[in-house]
Every structure is written in structure tokens, then in C-alpha cells.
Design an enzyme around this catalytic site. Structure first.
Site, PDB file in Angstrom:
ATOM      1  N   HIS A 131      -8.940   4.608  -0.796  1.00 46.78           N
ATOM      2  CA  HIS A 131      -7.609   4.001  -0.755  1.00 46.78           C
ATOM      3  C   HIS A 131      -7.361   3.135  -1.997  1.00 46.78           C
ATOM      4  O   HIS A 131      -7.396   1.908  -1.935  1.00 46.78           O
ATOM      5  CB  HIS A 131      -7.496   3.170   0.534  1.00 46.78           C
ATOM      6  CG  HIS A 131      -6.162   2.516   0.749  1.00 46.78           C
ATOM      7  ND1 HIS A 131      -4.981   3.002   0.224  1.00 46.78           N
ATOM      8  CD2 HIS A 131      -5.815   1.393   1.453  1.00 46.78           C
ATOM      9  CE1 HIS A 131      -3.984   2.201   0.594  1.00 46.78           C
ATOM     10  NE2 HIS A 131      -4.463   1.227   1.324  1.00 46.78           N
ATOM     11  N   CYS A 185       0.821  -1.224   0.000  1.00 45.86           N
ATOM     12  CA  CYS A 185       0.000   0.000   0.000  1.00 45.86           C
ATOM     13  C   CYS A 185       0.849   1.266   0.000  1.00 45.86           C
ATOM     14  O   CYS A 185       0.321   2.369  -0.156  1.00 45.86           O
ATOM     15  CB  CYS A 185      -0.946  -0.008   1.188  1.00 45.86           C
ATOM     16  SG  CYS A 185      -1.835  -1.567   1.341  1.00 45.86           S
TER      17      CYS A 185
END
Lengths: 387, 387
Positions: free
Chosen positions: B334, B84
Site C-alpha cells: 500500500h 489513501c
């Protein structure tokens, strides 16, 4: 600032059924650190190439995993991915981190475990390097892509199957002396031409094998090498990287790799050399045609003349421009995410005078790594002479 | 040498059923170039984060694909992957390429299309950021991993579900004013606590959504900005990146993110600042507990005190240390491979005084991006004031 190569290592390339990705990489990394007389605690940045691990092992985030298993949790870690040029991108980023002044010691490398899955799954995973929407969905796999490039080249320049086969014969012959090479067998033109067809005109011996393997190199700043009394003997003096259309359909000429031409031009300019100055080369012979295209893109042969390189012995260990003295991808093997640093390992050994197929006193070495069918290319120039 | 941010852009974060990976990234890239008053031809290096494309779209080699579709085939291109934190690694590598003197203009960014697959497939793909052998195979997914971290934190420091919920309330509230935010809705502590359970103690509103999105930033050297009369207003003055064990089981304290602590220390040292100097922060609130751990790791709160940050309004837009004025991952969304550069976009706008939730005259901004459960962390410090 010049970046130095302090240590290098490759595991044997081949089949490692008793190893995992992290174990195999750690083997190469520890050996490279030992070669550099440095320890795991010295690593400030870790860049690792890996291409198909998320598909074959359900494992991404490989940079952190490798730093963790190696015991280098203090390091900045990341995975670089430029398809089959992933490890060369790792090396380039590691060198930039040092040149930027962000680090003095970077471990760069790559690893690929390609035997954990079946052949169909690996072929499918490798196809992710091509344009999925425009190529894979249409049924093209990599042997097919390179076969198209070979067809166009052969048609345009009257090259023959025998010209392609000569590349295999040379590289297999070089591989026999290289202890890490996956294929340790002689071949001849006739055997190549009689090997099973894969995608016309390419036969099995025109194609590199499926390979497990890991390679690593320890890069250090010149200041660090001097301060710590490291006896470095090789410097990274210039690199170039460029791109091209990912799909073949958008290229005006399939018998030409433009990203490689641009990357070479950039690398030569930065290293302040020309093609004539290069003494030894490791390049991306994933298929025989790829070596022929590469020696033209790199400026060692005029366009259309690359086909005679292996035939006339010009690219042999004792030839005008020795190419793939390691055996190349065809014989040494092609663990895709590790290959670029594997090439740096071989050239470093050549420039240090300790290669199993040593060429005569080389000063300048070069690596050339291709992603996909040429949408990425990284060219790196190394010079004998350390800090 | 200081690296300047010449232009930034994010696409709307959310659901983009009519876009593809390359289209969405190109939207962000062209807008960032326009913001920088530069063109595609000016790009010398392109670094792009992308995490799950090989699993969901059968497409790797994304750096080259994006350079190709954008029309920047001349550029060096690569994909960076730190789970991420992939885009923050892209930004860091782009800045290093400039600082190393290899380029004057780098386009850095990221893209993720997470709605092309079903929820189960995406959850499975995201799990590749954890340790497959030791976590995924045992049944852990990311909500479960962060739930374990939350349980330990709550137990160790007597924190409550209400403390976690206060983070969501703040970030949802910030998201309402941000035109690119995926979630444009108010919530309150009671609604968070009554939202569906995901992994105890985390409820649905403790978790960031599944997001399509792309972000891009144009980095330039100071010399280039001056030479071309670019009116840059923001400089990258320091970054840090570190690693930790990829599996939770190897961490001595689950309520502590060591990679973030080390990355912050390194970034502060390089930027020659301390935590007290930071005026505005975008950090990695993939789950509410992650924001609490982050504000402690970054030195804004003592250990165990982070839980009161949102409750007492200290992390509000008008608080002592404004955190996630964009809405953060919880509300803005996200898109994993884009998130780090998305944070840079928001901080750049804050330092340029054009943010929808503008804080009062900030000088120093910071981004904090986490890979996996904390095995990677990148911290970047930006300063108002250009070339």
C-alpha cells in the site's frame, strides 16, 4: 459547454488567530453559496487548494475535512496541490468535472492558515514548492529564488530597483480600497527601496506577506443555471495549465516563465481571444519581479518591456491593461492554497461591475497563478455574460 | 464520451532504497507509456497522487516535479490528495479532463516512498489523514481507528477473529502469484491469529505493510485511440466519489462506510450496471476489516454477511465475486499515494486477460479506494472493450 460562476467570496486576508482552517474555509464557502443563491446540499463536487496544512497543522485529507465541516458530505471532495497555484488547479478541475457532465454544481476554493506556525517554519514549509534535492538542500528559499530571477532580468534588460518598486506602489495603492486586503497602507518608491533587505535586489516591500485566508467560488453548468433561474453574469471560457522544470538550474533563461507562456497560449486559444482582448487581470505578484515577468508571459508587454508597466501607469486601474486592481498578492495577501480562487473572486467582481477598484466596463478578465518559481502555471479566462 | 485505458504499469511494490520519488514514478510512467505505444511528448495532462512526501521528503509540488523529471514539461500537472485515495482522485480528474474535451491524453498515477523515514514518522504522517484536532491529538492512529470499526462490526454481527483472518489468508495466497506484490508468503488462520497484536482485535497480519511503489495509467479519448490506431481494450465507464465525516465520532455507525455506499451507487448509475454485473474487484483492504466493510458497501454482500466472503470462498479468484486477485493492499502492499491507480492497473490486466491470477473471462471490473477511515471513497467501473 460553458461553465458559469454563480457566486464568489473571500474572507478578509490577514491574521485570523481565532479561526481554524475548516472554520475559515467554511466562512468563504457559505458566503459564496449565498452569493449564488444555492445551498450546501446542492454541492456535487468540492475541490480545495491547501498547501502547507500537513506541515503546520498536521492535517492532510483537507478536501474531505472541509466537505465534512461545511455539511457537504454527499459531495466528491479532494485537495488539489500545485504549490501556490493549488486553488487555480481546484477551479480548473471543478470546471472540468462540470464540462465532463459529472456534476452541475462544484464548489472550488482554497484555504491557508500561515500564522499558526512561526516565520521560520512557514518559510521552510513554503520551500517544499521548490526542488528539495537540488534547491532547498542548497539553502535556497523563495525570496532567494525570485531574487536570482530578478538579478538576471535586471541585468538582461537594464531594469532598475525603481522599476520593481513601482509595482509595489501601484498594488499597495489598489489594496487600500479593497476591504479584504491585508495591507492597507500607502507607500512610495523611496519607502520600498528603504525597506529592509530580504534577498538582493528584493526588499521587504518587494515581497508578499504571510497570510491567513480562504476563498471560494460556486461553478455551475449553463443548463443548471438556466433551469434554476440563477442570474449568473460571468462565464469561464478557457483555461490553460502547463509545467516547467521545478529547479531553476534547468531553465535556459531565468528571466522568462515558460509554463506561463504555454498556459496563456492554451487559454487564449480555448477562449478564442488574444492578449489584446483582455480588459482586467489578476496575476501572481508574489514578488515584484513576478508581476513584471507575468505581464510579459501573458503577452501584454514585449520581453524586457514589462518593467515599464507600472512605472508608466499602463497597468494602473485606469491604464491600458489594469493589473492587480485588488492589490495583488503584495497588498491583498497570499494565503497560498487559496490565492488562485481569490483571483477569480476579484475578476468576477470586476466583470459584474461591483469591484472596489472598478475598471471601465470590462468584458474579458484573466487570472494567472504560479506554482513555485514557475514550474506550474494556470491561466483562466473569464467573460462577462452568464447563462 | 468514453475514456479508454491505453496502457498501465506498476513498479514492484516493496522497498526501494536506491530510488527516489521522481525516479520510481518515472519507471512506472515510462512502462505505462510503452504499454500504450505512446511517448512522453503525447502527454497533455498529468495527475499524480502523493500523500506524505511533504512530511517525509520535504517535497510538495510533486505534480510539476514528476512532469519535469519525466520530460513532460508541456503538460498540465498537479498533485491530487484524498489521503489513501489520492491516486483514484488523480485518475478521476484525468478522465474528467478528457471527457471535458480539454485533453486527449492524460497520464494518471501516484507514488509513495514510505521507507525513507522511520516507522514512527510514517505512522505519524499517515495520521494526517484522520482528524488532527479530534483524533490524532487524542492518540488515535490508523490501526486504532480500524480496530474500533472492527470491534463494532464484530459485536454487531457476531463476526470472529477467524473471519478477519480469512481475508488475509486469501489475499496473501493471491499475492504469491503477483510478481509486483510486496509479501510473497503463504499464511493460515492460525498464523494470522498468532501474529503480534497491533490494536485489538487487529494483529500484524490484519494490517497492510509500509510500501514504496508507483503506478501509472495512460488514459486517452476514444477519438484519439481511433485516430492513432491504439488497440485499447478497456474503457472507464463510470466513477463515483463521495465524502463522510473525517472523524469517527461523527458517524452514526462505525460498522458502515457511507461514502463508499454513495460512491458505488453513483458509479453503478453512471456505468448503467448493478453490483451483480461486476466480475472482478480490487478494493481497499488496508486492514482485514476494511475488505469486509467494502464488499458490503459495494453491494456484493448484505450488511453483516461480508464476514463470510473469504471464509466461504465467495471472494476467491474462482469464487462468485473475486476480490483482490492482486493480493490487495494486505499482500501487494500500500504505497498510499499510488494505490488507487495500482488497483486500476490490476483490473485492466484482468479485463485484458493477462493477469497472473486471471479470472474467467471478466467483462466488468471495479476499483474501490478509501481515504482515511472512509471520509473519502472513489469507485471506478471499467469494462472490457476498447475504442
Amino acid at each position: 459547454m460553458t461553465v458559469q460562476i454563480a457566486g464568489v467570496a473571500s474572507t478578509p486576508y490577514g491574521n485570523h488567530p481565532d479561526s481554524s482552517t475548516r472554520e475559515l474555509f467554511t466562512d468563504a464557502a457559505l458566503e459564496a453559496l449565498e452569493d449564488a443563491s444555492l445551498s450546501v446540499d446542492d454541492i456535487e463536487e468540492l475541490y480545495a487548494g491547501n498547501f502547507i496544512g500537513d506541515l503546520t497543522d498536521d492535517q492532510a485529507h483537507v478536501g474531505a475535512m472541509l466537505a465534512d465541516y461545511l455539511g457537504a458530505r454527499q459531495a466528491a471532495s479532494m485537495r488539489t496541490e500545485s504549490a501556490c497555484a493549488s486553488a487555480s488547479s481546484a477551479a480548473r478541475s471543478g470546471a472540468q468535472a462540470i464540462a465532463a457532465g459529472d456534476a452541475d454544481v462544484a464548489l472550488v476554493g482554497g484555504v491557508e492558515m500561515m500564522h499558526t506556525s512561526g516565520l521560520a517554519e512557514v518559510t521552510d514549509a513554503l520551500a517544499n514548492a521548490a526542488d528539495n534535492e537540488y534547491e532547498n538542500e542548497a539553502g535556497l528559499t523563495f525570496p532567494g529564488i525570485y531574487a536570482l530571477m530578478a538579478q538576471v532580468y535586471m541585468d538582461e534588460f537594464d531594469a532598475t530597483n525603481e522599476d520593481l518598486a513601482a509595482v509595489t506602489v501601484k498594488n499597495y495603492d489598489n489594496g487600500i480600497s479593497n476591504p479584504i486586503a491585508q495591507r492597507q497602507e500607502e507607500t512610495d518608491v523611496e519607502s520600498v527601496l528603504e525597506s529592509p533587505p530580504v534577498a538582493t535586489p528584493l526588499r521587504l516591500q518587494d515581497c508578499c506577506p504571510i497570510t491567513d485566508g480562504a476563498s471560494a467560488a460556486v461553478l455551475v453548468s449553463e443548463a443548471y443555471a438556466n433551469e434554476h433561474g440563477l442570474e449568473t453574469e460571468v462565464s469561464v471560457v478557457g483555461s490553460g495549465q502547463s509545467s516547467d522544470s521545478i529547479a531553476l538550474q534547468d531553465r535556459p533563461d531565468l528571466a522568462r516563465t515558460r509554463a506561463a507562456e504555454r498556459a496563456a497560449e492554451q487559454a487564449y486559444e480555448r477562449a478564442e481571444i488574444s492578449a489584446e482582448d483582455v480588459d482586467v487581470v489578476e496575476l501572481h505578484d508574489c514578488f515584484t519581479i513576478a508581476e513584471i515577468l507575468a505581464i510579459e508571459s501573458l503577452g501584454f508587454f514585449e520581453r524586457g518591456e514589462g518593467a515599464r508597466g507600472a512605472v508608466e501607469g499602463e497597468t494602473a486601474v485606469d491604464g491600458r491593461i489594469p493589473v492587480n486592481t485588488s492589490g495583488g498578492l503584495l497588498a491583498k495577501g497570499h494565503p497560498v492554497g487559496a490565492t488562485g480562487v481569490g483571483q477569480l473572486v476579484e475578476i468576477t467582481k470586476q466583470l459584474e461591475g461591483r469591484h472596489p477598484n472598478q475598471v471601465d466596463d470590462p468584458t474579458i478578465g484573466l487570472t494567472h497563478t504560479v506554482g513555485g518559481s514557475g514550474a506550474s502555471c494556470v491561466v483562466t479566462v473569464l467573460r462577462a455574460g452568464g447563462a
